[in-house]
Design a protein around this motif. Structure first.
Motif, short mmCIF file in Angstrom:
data_model
loop_
_atom_site.label_atom_id
_atom_site.label_comp_id
_atom_site.label_asym_id
_atom_site.label_seq_id
_atom_site.Cartn_x
_atom_site.Cartn_y
_atom_site.Cartn_z
N TYR A 1 -1.86 2.60 22.88
CA TYR A 1 -0.90 2.83 21.81
C TYR A 1 -1.47 2.41 20.47
CZ TYR A 1 1.98 2.83 25.97
OH TYR A 1 2.47 3.10 27.21
N TYR B 1 -0.68 2.81 15.97
CA TYR B 1 0.40 3.00 15.01
C TYR B 1 -0.16 2.96 13.59
CZ TYR B 1 2.71 1.01 19.14
OH TYR B 1 3.13 0.74 20.42
N TYR C 1 1.44 2.07 9.72
CA TYR C 1 2.56 1.56 8.93
C TYR C 1 2.17 1.58 7.46
CZ TYR C 1 4.44 -0.62 13.21
OH TYR C 1 4.95 -0.85 14.46
N GLN D 1 3.36 -0.63 3.85
CA GLN D 1 4.15 -1.73 3.32
C GLN D 1 4.21 -1.62 1.82
OE1 GLN D 1 2.64 -5.73 3.54
NE2 GLN D 1 4.66 -6.61 3.28
N GLY E 1 7.55 -6.22 -1.48
CA GLY E 1 8.85 -6.83 -1.18
C GLY E 1 9.57 -6.23 0.01
N MET E 2 8.88 -5.37 0.72
CA MET E 2 9.52 -4.69 1.85
C MET E 2 8.80 -5.03 3.14
SD MET E 2 11.88 -3.01 0.30
CE MET E 2 12.45 -1.81 1.48
N GLY E 3 9.46 -4.72 4.24
CA GLY E 3 8.80 -4.84 5.54
C GLY E 3 7.92 -3.62 5.79
N LEU E 4 7.25 -3.63 6.92
CA LEU E 4 6.40 -2.51 7.29
C LEU E 4 7.24 -1.37 7.86
CD1 LEU E 4 4.55 -5.17 7.45
CD2 LEU E 4 3.08 -3.77 8.89
N LEU F 1 7.11 2.40 9.88
CA LEU F 1 6.27 3.18 10.77
C LEU F 1 6.12 4.61 10.26
CD1 LEU F 1 4.74 3.22 13.50
CD2 LEU F 1 6.90 3.96 14.55
N TYR G 1 2.80 7.33 15.22
CA TYR G 1 2.27 6.56 16.31
C TYR G 1 1.67 7.49 17.36
CZ TYR G 1 6.56 7.70 18.94
OH TYR G 1 7.58 8.34 19.59
N VAL H 1 0.62 7.54 21.70
CA VAL H 1 0.68 6.85 22.99
C VAL H 1 -0.58 7.10 23.82
CG1 VAL H 1 3.19 6.88 22.98
CG2 VAL H 1 1.93 8.70 24.14
N GLU I 1 9.16 6.63 11.18
CA GLU I 1 10.28 6.57 10.26
C GLU I 1 10.04 7.33 8.96
OE1 GLU I 1 11.09 2.45 9.80
OE2 GLU I 1 12.82 2.75 8.49
N PHE J 1 -1.30 -0.17 7.04
CA PHE J 1 -1.80 -0.96 8.16
C PHE J 1 -1.82 -0.11 9.42
CE2 PHE J 1 -2.12 -5.02 6.22
CZ PHE J 1 -1.09 -5.11 5.30
N GLN K 1 1.81 -5.88 19.11
CA GLN K 1 0.94 -5.03 18.30
C GLN K 1 -0.03 -5.90 17.51
OE1 GLN K 1 3.02 -2.03 16.02
NE2 GLN K 1 4.36 -1.50 17.74
N PHE L 1 -2.80 -5.91 14.35
CA PHE L 1 -2.98 -5.17 13.12
C PHE L 1 -4.38 -5.28 12.55
CE2 PHE L 1 1.26 -3.72 11.93
CZ PHE L 1 2.04 -4.42 12.84
#
Lengths: 114, 110
Positions: free
Chosen positions: B31, B33, B35, B37, B40-43, B45, B48, B50, B59, B90, B99, B101
């Motif tokens: 797997y 992925y 991302y 960032q 001021g935000m999260g990561l 997606l 991805y 498999v 997302e 990332f 996961q 990174f």
């Protein structure tokens, strides 16, 4: 719609004391939770995790607590050290096609002062 | 054992240019992925995979493409760079639930 929330953007703690970082989530489908630590200009580093079937997991100075009914988890660092100063991300995992999708909070900047 | 490596570390692009962000892992993880960032935000997606030959949208996939011809490599392609794609990217690979990174690629689109 933020499914994982870290409501404290920053936290300052004295060396040797306890650091408590909090995280809330809204999606009941999350079944695994992780904490990552991130230094500037580096990728996130895995710290500790917990399955939804447990309420506590410990690894050295780091302990994660999970309260499923409240949809809340916390990371405790005892004792805090200056090298712990970093951004801490909470992440929640849901299954996708055999792998897992992580949903991240916005992070808490921890500063451990001498 | 290098883990997850990403190149380049930093790049400035002009609007409309294209580029490929490289990601390689040596842990034999199925797997992988991508991302992004934002400050001021999260990561979030982007895409991805498999396994080799299998990819899917995350997302925020718009403006990006991926391919996975080998287990080790998972490049991310930007075809027409836009200022909204200014971010830190990332790559990650996973073993079971965890996961791992890479160090990230900082991209600035002007």
């Amino acid at each position: 719609d933020q499914q994982v929330k870290q409501n404290s953007p920053s936290l300052s703690v004295q060396e040797g004391r306890i650091s408590i970082l909090n995280c809330d989530y809204t999606n009941s489908m999350f079944d695994y939770f992780l904490w990552y630590k991130k230094y500037p200009a580096e990728g996130p580093t895995f710290l500790i995790s917990i399955s939804s079937i447990k309420d506590k997991n410990e690894d050295g100075r780091f302990t994660v607590f999970l309260n499923k009914s409240a949809k809340h988890l916390s990371l405790h660092i005892v004792p805090s050290q200056p090298g712990d100063s970093a951004v801490y991300f909470c992440a929640a995992s849901a299954r996708i096609g055999g792998g897992n999708k992580l949903t991240f909070g916005t992070g808490t900047q921890l500063k451990v002062e001498l | 054992n290098a883990g997850v490596t990403q190149t380049p570390k930093f790049r400035i692009l002009k609007i409309g240019q294209s580029m490929t962000l490289q990601c390689t892992q040596d842990m034999n993880h199925n797997y992988m992925y991508w991302y992004r960032q934002d400050p001021g935000m999260g990561l979030k997606l982007i895409y991805y995979s498999v396994g080799a030959g299998i990819t899917d949208k995350g997302e925020v996939p718009n403006g990006y493409n991926v391919s996975r011809s080998t287990t080790e490599d998972f490049p991310l392609r930007l075809e027409l760079a836009a200022p909204s794609q200014t971010s830190v990217y990332f790559c990650a690979s996973s073993w079971e639930e965890t996961q791992y990174f890479g160090p990230g690629t900082r991209l600035l689109v002007l």
